[in-house]
Design a protein around this motif. Structure first.
Motif, PDB file in Angstrom:
ATOM      1  N   TYR A 155      -5.846  -3.324  -9.764  1.00 38.35           N
ATOM      2  CA  TYR A 155      -4.734  -3.405  -8.824  1.00 38.35           C
ATOM      3  C   TYR A 155      -3.788  -4.503  -9.305  1.00 38.35           C
ATOM      4  N   PHE A 156      -2.606  -4.121  -9.781  1.00 38.10           N
ATOM      5  CA  PHE A 156      -1.604  -5.098 -10.203  1.00 38.10           C
ATOM      6  C   PHE A 156      -0.740  -5.459  -9.002  1.00 38.10           C
ATOM      7  N   VAL A 157      -0.582  -6.753  -8.766  1.00 38.57           N
ATOM      8  CA  VAL A 157       0.140  -7.220  -7.582  1.00 38.57           C
ATOM      9  C   VAL A 157       1.248  -8.185  -7.996  1.00 38.57           C
ATOM     10  N   GLY A 158       2.270  -8.286  -7.128  1.00 46.09           N
ATOM     11  CA  GLY A 158       3.363  -9.213  -7.369  1.00 46.09           C
ATOM     12  C   GLY A 158       3.063 -10.588  -6.812  1.00 46.09           C
ATOM     13  N   SER A 159       4.055 -11.481  -6.889  1.00 42.78           N
ATOM     14  CA  SER A 159       3.865 -12.847  -6.406  1.00 42.78           C
ATOM     15  C   SER A 159       3.634 -12.892  -4.900  1.00 42.78           C
ATOM     16  N   ASP A 160       4.113 -11.879  -4.176  1.00 42.65           N
ATOM     17  CA  ASP A 160       3.906 -11.798  -2.725  1.00 42.65           C
ATOM     18  C   ASP A 160       2.674 -10.961  -2.383  1.00 42.65           C
ATOM     19  N   TRP A 161       1.857 -10.633  -3.372  1.00 48.66           N
ATOM     20  CA  TRP A 161       0.645  -9.839  -3.240  1.00 48.66           C
ATOM     21  C   TRP A 161       0.919  -8.408  -2.761  1.00 48.66           C
ATOM     22  N   LYS A 162       2.121  -7.934  -3.052  1.00 46.79           N
ATOM     23  CA  LYS A 162       2.431  -6.537  -2.784  1.00 46.79           C
ATOM     24  C   LYS A 162       1.936  -5.704  -3.962  1.00 46.79           C
ATOM     25  N   LEU A 163       1.272  -4.581  -3.661  1.00 45.77           N
ATOM     26  CA  LEU A 163       0.705  -3.730  -4.709  1.00 45.77           C
ATOM     27  C   LEU A 163       1.829  -3.069  -5.501  1.00 45.77           C
ATOM     28  N   LEU A 164       1.825  -3.264  -6.817  1.00 45.96           N
ATOM     29  CA  LEU A 164       2.845  -2.711  -7.697  1.00 45.96           C
ATOM     30  C   LEU A 164       2.333  -1.515  -8.508  1.00 45.96           C
ATOM     31  N   ARG A 165       1.067  -1.575  -8.868  1.00 45.72           N
ATOM     32  CA  ARG A 165       0.543  -0.576  -9.798  1.00 45.72           C
ATOM     33  C   ARG A 165      -0.973  -0.478  -9.634  1.00 45.72           C
ATOM     34  N   LEU A 166      -1.484   0.721  -9.669  1.00 42.91           N
ATOM     35  CA  LEU A 166      -2.928   0.952  -9.571  1.00 42.91           C
ATOM     36  C   LEU A 166      -3.367   1.821 -10.737  1.00 42.91           C
ATOM     37  N   ASN A 202      -9.624   8.637 -19.507  1.00 45.44           N
ATOM     38  CA  ASN A 202      -9.479   9.476 -18.300  1.00 45.44           C
ATOM     39  C   ASN A 202      -8.833   8.667 -17.175  1.00 45.44           C
ATOM     40  N   VAL A 203      -7.574   8.333 -17.389  1.00 49.24           N
ATOM     41  CA  VAL A 203      -6.854   7.373 -16.544  1.00 49.24           C
ATOM     42  C   VAL A 203      -5.900   8.086 -15.601  1.00 49.24           C
ATOM     43  N   ILE A 204      -5.860   7.575 -14.351  1.00 52.13           N
ATOM     44  CA  ILE A 204      -4.815   7.953 -13.401  1.00 52.13           C
ATOM     45  C   ILE A 204      -4.065   6.681 -13.035  1.00 52.13           C
ATOM     46  N   GLU A 205      -2.761   6.666 -13.282  1.00 53.39           N
ATOM     47  CA  GLU A 205      -1.935   5.487 -13.016  1.00 53.39           C
ATOM     48  C   GLU A 205      -0.950   5.788 -11.887  1.00 53.39           C
ATOM     49  N   SER A 206      -0.931   4.923 -10.875  1.00 46.55           N
ATOM     50  CA  SER A 206       0.004   5.057  -9.752  1.00 46.55           C
ATOM     51  C   SER A 206       0.944   3.856  -9.783  1.00 46.55           C
ATOM     52  N   ARG A 207       2.251   4.118  -9.926  1.00 45.74           N
ATOM     53  CA  ARG A 207       3.256   3.052  -9.915  1.00 45.74           C
ATOM     54  C   ARG A 207       4.066   3.157  -8.633  1.00 45.74           C
ATOM     55  N   PHE A 208       4.161   2.073  -7.915  1.00 47.07           N
ATOM     56  CA  PHE A 208       4.924   2.072  -6.675  1.00 47.07           C
ATOM     57  C   PHE A 208       6.369   1.725  -6.990  1.00 47.07           C
ATOM     58  N   LEU A 209       7.273   2.559  -6.507  1.00 49.06           N
ATOM     59  CA  LEU A 209       8.684   2.406  -6.816  1.00 49.06           C
ATOM     60  C   LEU A 209       9.300   1.284  -5.991  1.00 49.06           C
ATOM     61  N   ASP A 210      10.308   0.614  -6.561  1.00 46.36           N
ATOM     62  CA  ASP A 210      10.959  -0.502  -5.885  1.00 46.36           C
ATOM     63  C   ASP A 210      11.644  -0.053  -4.609  1.00 46.36           C
ATOM     64  N   ASN A 211      11.535  -0.909  -3.585  1.00 45.65           N
ATOM     65  CA  ASN A 211      12.249  -0.723  -2.312  1.00 45.65           C
ATOM     66  C   ASN A 211      11.973   0.629  -1.670  1.00 45.65           C
ATOM     67  N   SER A 212      10.792   1.147  -1.843  1.00 51.95           N
ATOM     68  CA  SER A 212      10.435   2.402  -1.180  1.00 51.95           C
ATOM     69  C   SER A 212       8.922   2.483  -1.084  1.00 51.95           C
ATOM     70  N   GLU A 213       8.458   3.418  -0.253  1.00 53.81           N
ATOM     71  CA  GLU A 213       7.025   3.626  -0.107  1.00 53.81           C
ATOM     72  C   GLU A 213       6.510   4.713  -1.044  1.00 53.81           C
ATOM     73  N   ALA A 214       7.416   5.287  -1.854  1.00 51.53           N
ATOM     74  CA  ALA A 214       7.012   6.345  -2.774  1.00 51.53           C
ATOM     75  C   ALA A 214       6.339   5.751  -4.004  1.00 51.53           C
ATOM     76  N   PHE A 215       5.554   6.562  -4.677  1.00 48.95           N
ATOM     77  CA  PHE A 215       4.911   6.123  -5.911  1.00 48.95           C
ATOM     78  C   PHE A 215       4.858   7.282  -6.896  1.00 48.95           C
ATOM     79  N   GLN A 216       4.755   6.920  -8.162  1.00 51.15           N
ATOM     80  CA  GLN A 216       4.745   7.885  -9.253  1.00 51.15           C
ATOM     81  C   GLN A 216       3.361   7.910  -9.878  1.00 51.15           C
ATOM     82  N   VAL A 217       2.823   9.104 -10.095  1.00 47.29           N
ATOM     83  CA  VAL A 217       1.469   9.255 -10.615  1.00 47.29           C
ATOM     84  C   VAL A 217       1.523   9.884 -12.003  1.00 47.29           C
TER      85      VAL A 217
END
Length: 357
Positions: free
Chosen positions: A175-186, A203-218
């Motif tokens: 779980y990659f997190v920012g300075s405010d402990w907001k989840l950025l990437r899983l 066998n990797v699944i990567e989830s990136r959370f997009l800036d300023n939104s609740e959407a994420f890219q897999v």
């Protein structure tokens, strides 16, 4: 060394070894009866268990044995009027007991060495025998943690489900997190292979959370390589109990936890208490000596021993209570560990000054 010094030291060491032997044998006998009823282990297993357990018992009994030895020594000198004779020849208490104090200083150094070198080795062997051969629960014994490891770095929280060997892990979440402990990437992977300073994830699944939104890219990958976030040994050691780690290993864990802003109060108290416990081999005998000095005329060994037990009881109650306050965050770790020994040393200083006066 004078003949008098040799006589005093020999008698002190005789009392010390006798007291230590009695206390260790008494404790071990009671413990053997308990373990026989609980586990029904064979004689050979019990013998191996206590070979590695006795150093821990003796380590804890040395300060009490030193107290009983010094009290018995001085009480004996009073009872036989030898102390009066020595005083009349111009010997004060310090000159009579100076080599006893040297012995206590050596015991202090020995306790430090024991906590740093002997106990970590002996308790590791003892735990192996206890969990694997006596309780028949090998899953409870781990020299280093290998399953369900959680580890935190400055920028990520890592979870390993099962460490297969020194280079392979099954089941990984990062779980990659920012300075405010907001989840950025899983990142989730079925396997991880350590290859130098690179982590190879399969066998990797990567989830990136997009800036300023609740959407994420897999995205999915057959293979994904990352710079190593930490080494495996640090992660495996993160699950270890700290009671029997050396000061060097404890300090490494403290520094690592400071870097990732974790609370280090418990670890610091454990580290500092290694030295204050060793200091008790000097404090308790001095307390006993002050007590004997207030009762010089009687030289009653039984009364002196009873008072010594009371001294030990109250000292350890106060000492452990102060550390409990420290663990709860009401005192700084260094203060919680040092406050009772320092107050007792000050009281001893006043008592010695009063005796001199």
């Amino acid at each position: 060394m004078r003949t008098l010094d040799s006589f005093i030291v020999t008698r002190f060491l005789t009392y010390f070894l006798g007291s230590l032997s009695v206390l260790v044998v008494l404790f071990v006998t009671i413990d053997i009866m308990t373990n026989l009823n609980r586990f029904g282990s064979s004689a050979s297993v019990l013998a191996s268990y206590y070979v590695y357990y006795i150093p821990f018992v003796a380590y804890n009994m040395i300060p009490v044995s030193a107290l009983l030895a010094l009290v018995s020594l001085v009480s004996g000198l009073v009872r036989t009027s030898e102390l009066v004779a020595l005083n009349s020849l111009g010997y004060n208490m310090f000159s009579i007991l100076r080599w006893v104090f040297v012995c206590l200083a050596f015991m202090f150094v020995f306790l430090i060495w024991t906590s740093e070198v002997l106990l970590p080795f002996a308790m590791e062997k003892r735990n192996y025998i206890f969990y694997v051969e006596m309780k028949k629960r090998p899953e409870f014994y781990q020299k280093t943690k290998t399953k369900n490891i959680w580890y935190r770095t400055k920028s990520a929280i890592i979870h390993f489900e099962n460490v297969l060997d020194e280079k392979n892990v099954a089941g990984v979440r990062i779980y990659f997190v920012g300075s405010d402990w907001k989840l950025l990437r899983l990142i989730e992977a079925k396997n991880l292979i350590f290859s130098g300073n690179v982590w190879s994830l399969k066998n990797v699944i990567e989830s990136r959370f997009l800036d300023n939104s609740e959407a994420f890219q897999v995205k999915s990958y057959d293979l994904l390589e990352l710079p190593a976030l930490t080494d495996l040994e640090n992660m495996k050691m993160s699950g270890n109990a700290t009671d029997f780690l050396s000061s060097k290993d404890l300090w490494k864990i403290i520094k690592r936890n400071q870097e990732i802003q974790l609370d280090t109060t418990q670890l610091r108290i454990t580290l500092y208490s290694k030295f204050t416990f060793a200091l008790s081999v000097l404090i308790l005998p001095l307390l006993g000596l002050c007590t004997v000095n207030t009762n010089r005329r009687s030289g009653n060994a039984f009364l002196s021993a009873a008072v010594s037990v009371v001294i030990v009881f109250f000292y350890w109650i106060l000492y452990n209570s102060a550390m409990s306050y420290g663990r709860a965050g009401h005192l700084y770790p260094i203060i919680s560990v040092l406050i009772i020994p320092l107050l007792v040393l000050i009281a001893i200083g006043f008592a010695i000054r009063r005796v001199k006066n």
